[in-house]
Every structure is written in C-alpha cells, then in structure tokens.
Write an enzyme that holds these catalytic residues in place. Structure first.
Site, PDB file in Angstrom:
ATOM      1  N   GLY A 125       0.889  -1.188  -0.198  1.00  0.00           N
ATOM      2  CA  GLY A 125      -0.138   0.040  -0.115  1.00  0.00           C
ATOM      3  C   GLY A 125       0.951   1.252  -0.009  1.00  0.00           C
ATOM      4  O   GLY A 125       0.489   2.220   0.710  1.00  0.00           O
ATOM      5  N   ALA A 126       1.988   1.062  -0.783  1.00  0.00           N
ATOM      6  CA  ALA A 126       2.956   1.952  -0.642  1.00  0.00           C
ATOM      7  C   ALA A 126       2.719   3.440  -1.591  1.00  0.00           C
ATOM      8  O   ALA A 126       3.831   3.946  -1.826  1.00  0.00           O
ATOM      9  CB  ALA A 126       4.268   1.611  -0.791  1.00  0.00           C
ATOM     10  N   ASN A 161      -1.833  -7.084  -6.914  1.00  0.00           N
ATOM     11  CA  ASN A 161      -3.224  -7.197  -6.045  1.00  0.00           C
ATOM     12  C   ASN A 161      -3.084  -8.140  -5.074  1.00  0.00           C
ATOM     13  O   ASN A 161      -2.776  -9.176  -5.313  1.00  0.00           O
ATOM     14  CB  ASN A 161      -4.498  -7.554  -6.921  1.00  0.00           C
ATOM     15  N   ASN A 196       0.993  -3.105   5.348  1.00  0.00           N
ATOM     16  CA  ASN A 196       0.092  -1.769   5.514  1.00  0.00           C
ATOM     17  C   ASN A 196      -1.157  -1.822   4.804  1.00  0.00           C
ATOM     18  O   ASN A 196      -2.119  -1.140   4.946  1.00  0.00           O
ATOM     19  CB  ASN A 196       1.088  -0.636   5.200  1.00  0.00           C
ATOM     20  N   SER A 248      -4.961  -0.230  14.047  1.00  0.00           N
ATOM     21  CA  SER A 248      -5.800   1.134  14.051  1.00  0.00           C
ATOM     22  C   SER A 248      -6.328   1.138  15.498  1.00  0.00           C
ATOM     23  O   SER A 248      -6.323   0.169  16.290  1.00  0.00           O
ATOM     24  CB  SER A 248      -7.194   0.582  13.335  1.00  0.00           C
ATOM     25  N   TYR A 300     -14.540  -3.168   9.147  1.00  0.00           N
ATOM     26  CA  TYR A 300     -13.139  -2.725   9.388  1.00  0.00           C
ATOM     27  C   TYR A 300     -12.617  -3.086  10.766  1.00  0.00           C
ATOM     28  O   TYR A 300     -11.345  -3.598  10.717  1.00  0.00           O
ATOM     29  CB  TYR A 300     -13.236  -1.249   9.177  1.00  0.00           C
ATOM     30  N   ALA A 359     -11.576  -6.952  11.082  1.00  0.00           N
ATOM     31  CA  ALA A 359     -10.402  -7.512  10.291  1.00  0.00           C
ATOM     32  C   ALA A 359      -9.234  -6.780  10.952  1.00  0.00           C
ATOM     33  O   ALA A 359      -8.134  -7.490  11.099  1.00  0.00           O
ATOM     34  CB  ALA A 359     -10.564  -6.665   8.957  1.00  0.00           C
ATOM     35  N   LYS A 360      -8.928  -5.514  11.334  1.00  0.00           N
ATOM     36  CA  LYS A 360      -7.885  -5.068  12.344  1.00  0.00           C
ATOM     37  C   LYS A 360      -7.666  -5.726  13.510  1.00  0.00           C
ATOM     38  O   LYS A 360      -6.399  -5.828  13.870  1.00  0.00           O
ATOM     39  CB  LYS A 360      -8.288  -3.512  12.277  1.00  0.00           C
TER      40      LYS A 360
END
Ligand code: ZN
Length: 656
Positions: free
Chosen positions: A417-418, A460, A487, A540, A553, A556-557
């Site tokens: 995710g850079a 992906n 990330n 998170s 969300y 998952a975190k």
C-alpha cells in the site's frame, strides 16, 4: 575501440589546454572497456603565470577521488613541475613524504590531492599523458607470454615496464628507464599486469594514440580467434539460497549488505564454464580492483553454499597473516563478489550503488579473464604484490572518503500500500534511513519508483500468485528481505450489523486480514535469512476503542492484531520480530478530501481543526509520524521487542 573525438564538441576548448584535458578525460571515462569507477588518470603540463606574474610550469593531474567520466577542471590538482622533477630524482621517498610534498607543491591549496601517479606523469616528456586500465591490454599482459605478445603487437612503438607497485617506486623506475630515451617514435607505454599510458603534444594526439593502441590489442586478440564468450541462463536459481548467501556475507562484513545478482547471458555463460571456478580463482585483472573486489571471489554452487563464506573468511585471514606486518590491522574478511556456479555472479555493497560499482568491475573481470584464457592462459599477479596494494594506506584512503553509513543502510524493506498515505510515508522514512525499498500497490503509479534503491511493483495482494511474485521480485533485485511493512488496507463503508452488506464484510476481511496472512506466509522463508528481520503491521485505534457501525473494518484489524501476536510467538525462535502500530485519525491521505473532512467534523459539531486533534494531547497525527515510528521500529532501538502494540494516536482515554 571507438574513437569518440568530435570536432564540434571539442571546438569551444580550442586554445585552452586544461579544458581540452577535461574533454578527452571524459571521453576516456565514457568507455567502460578503458576505465571504471575512479580508475585511470590523465594530466597536462601548462606554463602559467603565478600570482606574482612569474612564469611557472604546472602539471595538472587528475585529483584523487575523481572519476574520469565526470571530471571537471576543479578535479585536477595543479602541482609545480620543478617540485615533481626533484622528487623523481630522489633515491627514496616514503608514502607520507610523497603525499606531503605533492600537497605542498600545489599552487591551489583548495584543490584535491593529486593522483598517486603524479610523479610518473611529470617525468614523461609530453604535454598530454593519458593512462587507462584497458581490458584488451590486461588480457594481453596477464599472460605467461605477456611481454612477448606486447612486442608482437606494437614492436618498438611502446615502452614495456614490468609490474612494479604504483606510486614513487614505479615513477622512479620509469624515470631511470627513459634517461636518454629517444621518444621520436614512441606513442605509449605498457605496464605489464596494470595498464597502458599514451602521450602526445596535443590532447587529441594523446587520446587518438590511446584508442589506436588499444584497438591494435583488440585486433590481435580477435586474430588469435578470440573475443566472444559463452552465454547461458541461470540453471537452478534458488532465491532462498541467494538470501542465505547475503546473510552470511553481511555477517562476515559486520553489517547488512545488498546482494546484486547478475544472471545475464554473459554472467550465466561464465558461471557455466566447466573451468569457471578455476579461472575466476586466479586473481583480479588489475591491482587497484582489489580495493573493490578483494583478490578473489567467493566460489560456490547450490550444494556447497553452507559454510562457504566461513571458509572464505578463514582463507582470507590466513592470507593476511602470511603477508602482514605488525603495524597492519586486518580489513573485514567478507567477499565482495561471488561466482555462483551454474547461475551467474553476485556483487555485494552497502547500498545498491556501491554493489553496482562492484558489478561493473565483475563484468570487466569476467570478460578479461576469458580473453586472457583464450590467449593461452590467464595469469594475473600473485598474492604478494596484490596484498601490498590492498593494504596500501594511499589506496585505502580513497575508500575512507565514503559518506557515513545511515542506520538502515544495506537493509531491504518491502512496504505494501505504498503508493500514498501511511504506506508512502513508511517507504520514505525507511529509504531516508538508508534501506533499499520495494513499494507494492494496486495503483500503477507505484511503478514510478524506479531507481537504484527503490522499486515499485503493481500487485493485487488478494491474488496469492501475484503476492508471491512481488516477494520474489524483491529478493531478486536486492538479494533478500529484512523489513516487511504490511500496511495495505481499505476503509470499508460503515454500517450497523443489521444492515451490513455481506460483500462489504468479505472485502474487508480479504484485504485487511487474509492478504496479510498470505503475504507473511510468502515472506517468512526470506525473513528467516534476513538481517535483524522484522515484520511491522499497521493496525488501528479501532482495535482497542471500536466504534459502532465499523464491524467489517474493526474486526479485520482486530484479527490482524491477533495475527501479529501469534506470529510473534511462532517467529521469536528465529529472531524475527513482529509488532503492530495503531495509528488514529491520520487525515493527510487521499481518502480525506477537504469536503469529507468538513462533513465529518460537522457531524461531531467540531471545527475541522478540533476534529483533527480529537485526542488527549490535542495534536494532529500525520502519515510521516507513523512512517518515523515504523522506521524506528525497524532499527536497533526495537531490537529486543516483539508482539508489541504501539499507539500513534496522541493519547486516547479509551485505549489508555
Ligand atoms: Zn593505473
């Protein structure tokens, strides 16, 4: 050998000897078959007016640390000829005295130190003097019949000098040799096992002669039926072995090293010769290469990598003991390049650029060795004279000019995710700290990362095959993996469970949780051989302070956090640290446009500024804050920490 002289390019330098000197020096520097990375040197003698208006002859000689390819006028050291000629006439001159006297003899105290060959340039009675380590000359002279071959090619047009250590002794020897010499028909001078000099009254004459002389050597080699090399492709490239090799070499060196694999047709062809190990194990093509490559490469194949670096360092220590004097300290014994039989060559360096310098020399080495072998037997200098160069203060001084190491130099990091936001900030912080970085992202813009130490890969991460390939690309490019920053994530739209769309839940789980498990699965075999390896996750604040309507969300975190705890338990015995950062309210990302931010602030009845600082410390959290934390966690400060959860949130009463 192509003559690169161009009348149009040269025209502006008409009448300016130093400018002409710069021009043809750069021409020499442009051809890697003549000189490489700081090798070779050039000079011009000019009669100039001093500060006091008196006339004086000055030798402008290449400054130490400058590269011919990029040299400028300020790269030349101006040294008085009368000082140089007095030094040449001495019976003996210590290195320390030579350096002091050359410096004292300069007309500009701000200029760089002159080349260690300055005195040799001075004694040659020509305005222009050019010196290179041309491959063809080295193939010709690193040979049992070296001297005879030089005579066959050039007759009496060149002087031939046996191998003598560069510096004062060589200058002194040549000075004696040329007393009373008639130079009318002499165009140059071949130094056996070392290189070639050409000289002339003009910049062009000296340059033309260099190209002409080297071309004749090339023609001779070709006429002997030589000049082409076998090609191939890596037979059994095992990337885990590459990572293992990098680990062992880094350990011997004392810090992380990049391992740059070359499996090009020429490198693989060389590595597949049945005599590859034997001919590569004889020695380097010219003495000053030992500073970059050591005398010998590490030679191994897939079956005997285990313990091979250790045995290399043992042999090196023995070589040091045999030739050392009490005042010397052993340099690190790590190999600088490896011949991987069957597959290719690997060059090591504290960063990709340094590894590239070694790789260039290795390419020249493998070509020249093969030429020399075709000419009847590659036979380089023996251990003793090479040791003298490797441990010569004046040569080691060149390496000491390198900039200080940065904390993560030599490390390899993969960041997902850079392309933007927190991932980009992590990539930036790790790169600033010296690491080689691979950015992975769905966004094609990631491919803009494309230079020595940075690579962008479109991927992906919910595609398992593509994920595996991205990890392999990292190892192929830099030789291993030390730092994983997992990330990549998406913020799925909020909804109460009653109204939650199953697809929303599935998507969040796939991207925010499952893809991270799969990525770690593919990274562990390489992290296992990493240098102080670590995996860092971006979680998170939601995990410990969830909010209504964010089940897909937050769950998952929370799962990701549990993955970190389990992985920390599993990987601790292998010294792989696994930790997670829990950022909160990072708004400087693409997701948060000013409109979205204003709407959200309004919902809470706050101004945008208040909304951004909704934490105990009333401070704004930026991507760069998270990036800095991640870079710190990748370093030695967190060297004894695993399974930790670190908030970057300005303080949250529900978490505390
Ligand atoms: Zn030289």
């Amino acid at each position: 050998m192509k003559n690169l002289w161009n009348d149009q390019e040269a025209a502006p330098f008409e009448g300016d000897l130093l400018a002409q000197r710069v021009y043809t020096s750069q021409l020499l520097g442009r051809d890697p078959e003549l000189v490489l990375h700081g090798g070779g040197n050039t000079s011009v003698k000019i009669t100039e007016k001093t500060f006091f208006g008196e006339e004086e002859e000055i030798l402008h000689v290449k400054g130490s640390g400058w590269d011919l390819a990029t040299i400028a006028q300020e790269g030349f050291a101006p040294i008085r000829m009368d000082v140089l000629m007095k030094l040449a006439a001495l019976e003996f001159l210590s290195d320390a005295d030579m350096v002091t006297q050359l410096r004292a003899g300069m007309t500009d105290p701000a200029a760089p130190n002159g080349s260690i060959e300055a005195i040799l340039h001075a004694v040659l009675p020509f305005t222009f003097v050019d010196h290179t380590h041309a491959n063809a000359i080295l193939a010709l002279t690193n040979n049992a019949r070296g001297e005879a071959r030089v005579k066959e090619v050039y007759g009496d047009r060149v002087l031939v000098v046996p191998y003598i250590m560069p510096g004062f002794i060589l200058a002194r020897k040549v000075y004696e040799m040329i007393q009373g010499q008639d130079f009318a028909n002499i165009e140059g001078m071949v130094l056996l096992n070392h290189g070639i000099f050409s000289f002339g009254a003009t910049a062009r004459e000296s340059y033309d002669r260099m190209i002409q002389l080297v071309s004749e050597a090339e023609e001779h080699i070709q006429a002997a039926g030589s000049g082409s090399f076998p090609t191939g492709e890596p037979a059994s490239l095992d990337l885990v072995k590459l990572a293992q090799l990098r680990h062992d070499v880094s350990e011997a060196k004392g810090h992380a090293m990049i391992a740059r694999f070359d499996g090009s047709p020429g490198a693989a062809g060389f590595a597949q010769r049945s005599d590859a190990g034997e001919i590569a194990g004889r020695g380097p093509v010219t003495p000053d290469h030992v500073l970059r490559t050591k005398r010998l490469p590490l030679i191994f194949d897939n079956d005997d990598l285990e313990g091979s670096v250790e045995s290399y360092t043992g042999i090196y220590a023995n070589y040091f003991q045999r030739f050392s004097t009490p005042d010397l300290q052993m340099l690190d014994p790590a190999p600088r390049w490896a011949l991987w039989l069957g597959n290719g060559t690997v060059s090591f360096g504290s960063n990709m650029k340094n590894a590239g310098v070694v790789a260039d020399i290795v390419k020249t080495t493998r070509d020249t060795i093969q030429l020399g072998e075709q000419l009847g037997g590659w036979s380089p200098l023996t251990e003793a004279p090479l040791f003298e160069i490797e441990y010569w203060d004046l040569e080691q001084a060149k390496l000491k000019k390198a900039p200080a190491r940065r904390p993560l130099e030599g490390k390899v990091a993969l960041i997902t995710g850079a392309a933007a936001g927190i991932g980009r900030a992590c990539l930036q912080a790790l790169h600033d700290a010296g690491a080689a970085v691979v950015g992975v992202d769905l966004n094609p813009e990631i491919e803009e990362l494309q230079d020595d130490d940075r690579l962008g890969v479109i991927c992906n991460l919910t595609d398992d095959e593509a994920t595996r390939a991205a990890v392999e690309d990292t190892v192929k490019r830099f030789g291993g993996l030390d730092i994983l920053v997992s990330n990549a994530g998406i913020f799925t739209a909020g909804a109460y469970v009653e109204k939650l769309d199953p697809a929303n839940w599935d998507k969040s789980m796939a991207v925010n949780l499952t893809s991270h498990v799969r990525l770690l699965h593919h990274c562990v075999p390489y992290l296992r051989h990493g240098i102080d390896p670590t995996a860092i996750y971006i979680g998170s604040r939601n995990v410990h302070a969830p909010g209504a309507g964010a089940a897909s969300y937050s769950c998952a975190k929370a799962g990701l956090t549990q993955l970190v705890r389990v992985a920390a338990l599993e990987l601790a015995p292998e010294n792989i640290r696994v930790n997670i950062v829990h950022p909160d309210a990072v708004f400087d990302t693409k997701l948060w446009t000013p409109e979205v931010l204003a709407r959200s602030a309004e919902r809470y009845g706050l101004t945008v500024d208040e909304y951004k600082k909704r934490n105990l410390m009333k401070t704004e959290i930026k991507s760069a804050d998270v990036g800095r934390m991640v870079a710190t966690m990748a370093g030695t400060t967190f060297g004894k920490t695993t399974g930790a959860q670190i908030p970057v949130d300005g303080g949250n009463d529900r978490v505390i």
